[in-house]
Design an enzyme around this catalytic site. Structure first.
Site, PDB file in Angstrom:
ATOM      1  N   ASP A   1       0.858  -1.181   0.000  1.00 40.97           N
ATOM      2  CA  ASP A   1       0.000   0.000   0.000  1.00 40.97           C
ATOM      3  C   ASP A   1       0.900   1.239   0.000  1.00 40.97           C
ATOM      4  O   ASP A   1       2.117   1.134   0.095  1.00 40.97           O
ATOM      5  CB  ASP A   1      -0.972  -0.017   1.170  1.00 40.97           C
ATOM      6  CG  ASP A   1      -0.263   0.151   2.492  1.00 40.97           C
ATOM      7  OD1 ASP A   1       0.943   0.444   2.496  1.00 40.97           O
ATOM      8  OD2 ASP A   1      -0.915  -0.008   3.527  1.00 40.97           O
TER       9      ASP A   1
ATOM     10  N   ASP B   1      -8.345  -7.252   0.808  1.00 44.20           N
ATOM     11  CA  ASP B   1      -7.420  -7.579   1.887  1.00 44.20           C
ATOM     12  C   ASP B   1      -8.051  -7.164   3.195  1.00 44.20           C
ATOM     13  O   ASP B   1      -8.933  -6.302   3.215  1.00 44.20           O
ATOM     14  CB  ASP B   1      -6.123  -6.773   1.737  1.00 44.20           C
ATOM     15  CG  ASP B   1      -6.341  -5.305   2.083  1.00 44.20           C
ATOM     16  OD1 ASP B   1      -6.969  -4.604   1.264  1.00 44.20           O
ATOM     17  OD2 ASP B   1      -5.942  -4.873   3.172  1.00 44.20           O
TER      18      ASP B   1
ATOM     19  N   CYS C   1     -13.469 -27.600   7.585  1.00 44.05           N
ATOM     20  CA  CYS C   1     -12.177 -26.967   7.256  1.00 44.05           C
ATOM     21  C   CYS C   1     -11.055 -28.004   7.237  1.00 44.05           C
ATOM     22  O   CYS C   1     -11.035 -28.926   8.044  1.00 44.05           O
ATOM     23  CB  CYS C   1     -11.874 -25.870   8.272  1.00 44.05           C
ATOM     24  SG  CYS C   1     -10.326 -25.000   7.956  1.00 44.05           S
TER      25      CYS C   1
ATOM     26  N   CYS D   1      -7.732 -27.133   7.499  1.00 53.67           N
ATOM     27  CA  CYS D   1      -6.481 -26.493   7.928  1.00 53.67           C
ATOM     28  C   CYS D   1      -5.777 -27.332   8.995  1.00 53.67           C
ATOM     29  O   CYS D   1      -6.337 -28.276   9.547  1.00 53.67           O
ATOM     30  CB  CYS D   1      -6.740 -25.083   8.442  1.00 53.67           C
ATOM     31  SG  CYS D   1      -7.300 -25.009  10.154  1.00 53.67           S
TER      32      CYS D   1
ATOM     33  N   CYS E   1      -7.720 -27.481  12.332  1.00 52.39           N
ATOM     34  CA  CYS E   1      -8.935 -28.314  12.352  1.00 52.39           C
ATOM     35  C   CYS E   1      -8.619 -29.796  12.158  1.00 52.39           C
ATOM     36  O   CYS E   1      -9.388 -30.662  12.573  1.00 52.39           O
ATOM     37  CB  CYS E   1      -9.915 -27.827  11.287  1.00 52.39           C
ATOM     38  SG  CYS E   1     -10.580 -26.182  11.673  1.00 52.39           S
TER      39      CYS E   1
ATOM     40  N   HIS F   1      -6.241 -21.063  10.849  1.00 51.94           N
ATOM     41  CA  HIS F   1      -7.622 -21.406  10.512  1.00 51.94           C
ATOM     42  C   HIS F   1      -8.361 -20.239   9.856  1.00 51.94           C
ATOM     43  O   HIS F   1      -9.016 -20.412   8.824  1.00 51.94           O
ATOM     44  CB  HIS F   1      -8.392 -21.872  11.743  1.00 51.94           C
ATOM     45  CG  HIS F   1      -9.858 -21.947  11.482  1.00 51.94           C
ATOM     46  ND1 HIS F   1     -10.430 -22.986  10.788  1.00 51.94           N
ATOM     47  CD2 HIS F   1     -10.865 -21.068  11.740  1.00 51.94           C
ATOM     48  CE1 HIS F   1     -11.729 -22.753  10.639  1.00 51.94           C
ATOM     49  NE2 HIS F   1     -12.022 -21.595  11.211  1.00 51.94           N
TER      50      HIS F   1
HETATM   51 ZN   LIG Z   1      -9.563 -24.780  10.109  1.00 52.03          ZN
END
Ligand SMILES: [Zn+2]
Length: 376
Positions: free
Chosen positions: A96, A270, A308, A310, A313, A339
């Site tokens: 930015d 973002d 999920c 990830c 998880c 996550h």
């Molecule tokens: Zn997750």
């Protein structure tokens, strides 16, 4: 130009209504859009290894001109080979301009005039002046793949006269920055202002679009104004931006907001929300946001989100992460950051797939319906 010589910067591959799936070509590779861009303010996505960020599916990260200019200094980063090498991230980086930080740290501003903005650094109070030329120079030193124009970001609810001044100045600054030197292959995006004022937003959008940047950003929204008005403005203002160039909505990252701006035809966005939310002990889930500090999770053996994939998880229970959060253990922050980022990247990837299949409208409706069931 910052892409394969002769090729287009951006290609639209599929559309559904105003929503589109596209490919953005940068000096460091392709970005499939819509894309959620994790924020690495100080050269790091907080608490995460760059390999983890990559494995989450992040295609590009943000760096912050304001903070990196002061610490450790953009000239130092240049001397060490640029921001990619410095932070060991070889995929695209967007920086930015520093405008948003300067104007959100309102108490530090000394003076704004047509030449630039004078303010006191949050690090040591030193008087500093940002100009469009300096914003270009800092981002050239950082060597980012996408550089943003310096804009004047007024607070939500300022007078129409002040809003108009910010629009006028933002265009004048964009004209100067457009002609400033840039890093090899670096793309440069303009930013529109005008709040939710129809006439001023329209004027700013037309003026910035006419300057023919590689892409265009919608700035000065999601800063505390009425949300319905923000989405309405996004709808028509996005349509005014050139369709063959990428469109970037600055600073939105809640699931509803992401789906709304994608529907309006936005390609990039973002937000610090996933990592900031992690620091408050909260997780984003399909059914809404949950705060792990809540006692009802003390014996909850479910993962943060059943759907999920990830690293958090895959192995850890809500009960365990709640314990980590309550004890301020670093692993708790890391697992929640992993996550939350994965959740938003997956939400966005799912939206892209849905646009390609012509099913975005139902995808959005289904996701929002479940979110509204949330009681956190
Ligand atoms: Zn997750």
């Amino acid at each position: 130009m910052g892409h394969a010589p002769g090729g287009p910067v951006f290609e639209v591959e599929a559309t559904e209504g105003a929503a589109r799936a596209g490919v953005l070509h940068t000096a460091r590779g392709e970005i499939r859009t819509p894309v959620f861009m994790p924020v690495g303010t100080k050269g790091t996505v907080k608490s995460l290894h760059p390999d983890e960020v990559r494995e989450l599916g992040a295609q590009i990260v943000l760096g912050n001109t304001y903070h990196l200019h002061f610490r450790p200094g953009d000239a130092l980063i240049r001397d060490l080979g640029g921001l990619h090498r410095f932070m060991s991230w070889d995929a695209p980086i967007l920086t930015d301009s520093g405008g948003f930080q300067v104007f959100s740290l309102r108490d530090t501003i000394v003076r704004v005039d047509d030449e630039g903005v004078t303010f006191r650094s949050v690090y040591d109070g030193a008087s500093t002046r940002f100009t469009p030329e300096l914003a270009a120079e800092i981002q050239t030193n950082l060597g980012s793949d996408i550089a943003m124009c310096l804009d004047q970001v007024p607070a939500a609810g300022v007078s129409r006269r002040e809003l108009g001044e910010a629009v006028r100045r933002t265009t004048a600054w964009a004209e100067r920055q457009r002609d400033a030197p840039r890093a090899d292959g670096q793309l440069r995006f303009g930013i529109t202002q005008g709040g939710v004022d129809v006439e001023l937003r329209r004027r700013s959008t037309e003026e910035i679009a006419a300057l023919d940047f590689d892409g265009n950003a919608i700035g000065g929204l999601a800063i505390g104004e009425d949300r319905a008005a923000m989405f309405e403005t996004t709808d028509w203002a996005t349509a005014l931006l050139p369709a063959h160039k990428p469109r970037y909505f600055m600073g939105i990252g809640d699931p509803e907001g992401i789906l709304e701006v994608i529907e309006a035809g936005v390609d990039m966005f973002d937000c610090v929300l996933p990592t900031r939310t992690a620091r408050t002990g909260s997780a984003l889930t399909r059914d809404g946001r949950i705060n792990l500090r809540n006692a009802r999770f003390a014996r909850d053996q479910a993962p943060l989100d059943e759907t999920c994939d990830c690293a958090a998880c895959a192995r850890f229970t809500r009960a365990y992460i709640r314990h980590l959060v309550n004890q301020n253990e670093l692993l708790g922050l890391r697992l929640l950051s992993l996550h939350n980022l994965r959740f938003l990247i997956e939400l966005t990837r799912g939206a892209r797939d849905a646009i390609e299949r012509g099913e975005f409208a139902s995808y959005k409706r289904d996701r929002l319906e479940r979110l509204q069931w949330a009681d956190s």
